[in-house]
Design a protein around this motif. Sequence first.
Motif, PDB file in Angstrom:
ATOM      1  N   GLU A 305       1.064  -0.968  -0.088  1.00 25.51           N
ATOM      2  CA  GLU A 305       0.102  -0.258  -0.347  1.00 25.51           C
ATOM      3  C   GLU A 305       0.571   1.146  -0.094  1.00 25.51           C
ATOM      4  N   THR A 306       0.867   1.963  -0.929  1.00 23.91           N
ATOM      5  CA  THR A 306       1.163   3.665  -0.897  1.00 23.91           C
ATOM      6  C   THR A 306       0.857   4.359  -0.537  1.00 23.91           C
ATOM      7  N   GLU A 307       1.030   5.618  -0.422  1.00 22.42           N
ATOM      8  CA  GLU A 307       0.225   6.974   0.176  1.00 22.42           C
ATOM      9  C   GLU A 307      -0.778   7.114  -0.661  1.00 22.42           C
ATOM     10  N   ASP A 309      -2.573   4.931  -2.483  1.00 17.47           N
ATOM     11  CA  ASP A 309      -3.525   3.563  -2.280  1.00 17.47           C
ATOM     12  C   ASP A 309      -4.397   4.911  -1.463  1.00 17.47           C
ATOM     13  N   PHE A 310      -3.533   4.513   0.109  1.00 21.64           N
ATOM     14  CA  PHE A 310      -3.884   5.303   1.338  1.00 21.64           C
ATOM     15  C   PHE A 310      -4.925   6.600   1.029  1.00 21.64           C
ATOM     16  N   GLU A 311      -4.654   7.329   0.503  1.00 16.76           N
ATOM     17  CA  GLU A 311      -5.190   8.623  -0.155  1.00 16.76           C
ATOM     18  C   GLU A 311      -6.612   8.631  -0.281  1.00 16.76           C
ATOM     19  N   VAL A 347       4.522  -2.206   4.837  1.00 19.59           N
ATOM     20  CA  VAL A 347       4.500  -0.981   5.333  1.00 19.59           C
ATOM     21  C   VAL A 347       4.873  -1.735   6.854  1.00 19.59           C
ATOM     22  N   VAL A 351       4.398   3.850   9.367  1.00 16.01           N
ATOM     23  CA  VAL A 351       3.253   4.311   8.516  1.00 16.01           C
ATOM     24  C   VAL A 351       1.803   3.899   8.282  1.00 16.01           C
ATOM     25  N   GLU A 354       0.503   5.279  11.396  1.00 17.62           N
ATOM     26  CA  GLU A 354       0.064   7.354  11.503  1.00 17.62           C
ATOM     27  C   GLU A 354      -1.366   7.301  10.585  1.00 17.62           C
ATOM     28  N   ARG A 355      -1.073   5.955   9.457  1.00 17.32           N
ATOM     29  CA  ARG A 355      -2.496   6.243   8.061  1.00 17.32           C
ATOM     30  C   ARG A 355      -3.618   5.378   9.144  1.00 17.32           C
ATOM     31  N   ARG A 358      -5.114   8.883  10.907  1.00 12.69           N
ATOM     32  CA  ARG A 358      -5.822   9.920   9.619  1.00 12.69           C
ATOM     33  C   ARG A 358      -6.718   9.205   9.392  1.00 12.69           C
TER      34      ARG A 358
END
Length: 449
Positions: A305-307, A309-311, A347, A351, A354-355, A358
């Motif tokens: 999972e990239t940033e 993807d998370f967005e 991951v 990280v 923190e995700r 959010r």
Amino acid sequence: MSRPTVYIETYGCQMNVSDSELMYGRLAANGYEPVEGPEGADVILVNTCAIRDHAEQRVIGRLGELRRFMKPGAVLGVAGCMAQRLGPTLLEKARHVSLVVGPDGYRALPALLDGARSGERVTATSFDLEEHYEDFAPRRFDKVKAWIPVQRGCDYRCTYCIVPYTRGAERSRRLDDVVRETEQVVRDGMTEVVLLGQTVNSYHDGAHDFADLLRAVGDVAGIRRIRFTSPHPNDFTDRVIDAIASVPQVCEHVHLPMQSGSSRVLKRMLRRYTREGYAECVRRLRDAIPGVNLTTDIIVGFPGETEADFEETLSLVQEIGFEDAYTFKFSPRDGTPATRMPASETVSDAVASERLERLIATVRAGARERNLRLLGTRHEVLVEREAKRGEMLMARTRDFKTVMIPVEGATVGAYYTVELTGTSGSTFTGAIVRDEPARRLSLPMAASC
């Protein structure tokens, strides 16, 4: 001669709660006396969850704590999904445990306990794809609503999920058997049922689908509310959605697991839908069921999972507007395909944490904004239990909002109309509208034998 006593401690999902009710019922029918705590019990059973590593570690720690409650000759056993996953390994990890039994082994529980109480150390973790415990009389914890399993196991095999390995292949109960249990629930004085399955809306007994089941349960005299959990987005056929919309007893709430808002991650999870497909399922539900309340499950930190993807997950959460979400960091489970993904795609916990923060903030902010707009509106609630806060009762609306109301003048198990007077962002306070008095459903007399 006094009856042997049994205490069951339950961890995990609603299916585990239902299984504990079945175990209590089976053992009570075989001469055991259920008790409220482990102190001095002849048998202590821990009914376990295996969905995340944290749940298993918690149980391992609890098994050590329970040793101090064991009197000479007492039996400590582990049941459920963790028992199924670890099998004899549990006997090695905890030498004071003498029984390990999986979710399909509860029929043999009295005999297994006889052996354990005679000094044997026993493991029973074979799957039985015909077992639905139809002749068991559950000893229900809740006197307001009833958990009714309609399906066991799962065929989806998402890459992160241990359930197919701990509960086996999907199989459904016969519709007539579910209706029979629902009728008994009404005779026992309850007016709400929750239909349970790992992918409950894929229910099919060979002749009837989930739409047929909802209609049949809705036809049971005395049932006022029907809920179900947890469905899969792929199994909301037009027939099923029409049944949810047209059967008056089915509540306006759908718990719809999303897991990720990124099509790339969903493909790696083997969820079998895309971001767009999930959003289309939401649209179809909302078009058919105005005002439906949606809640969900979401995993962050899945391998790769990239940033970005998370967005995508955050943006879909904001677009859909969930009223609540059960949010988790990815937890690798031995034997699942996700554990075989390259280590370079892991991951980090920092990280993922923190995700998660959010994500939780995003869900809560949206829910609070919508809930503030509901203040002053009126809703039917069913009072479920005493709240942890003094002098308050916990009640739920049809669309699954939690409302705290004053104890004075209210009764557990009764329906009231309340006006929402305040919100913490996630739960409400409410006042009973006195010109609409408390109502109890008039239940039919129990049928004579």
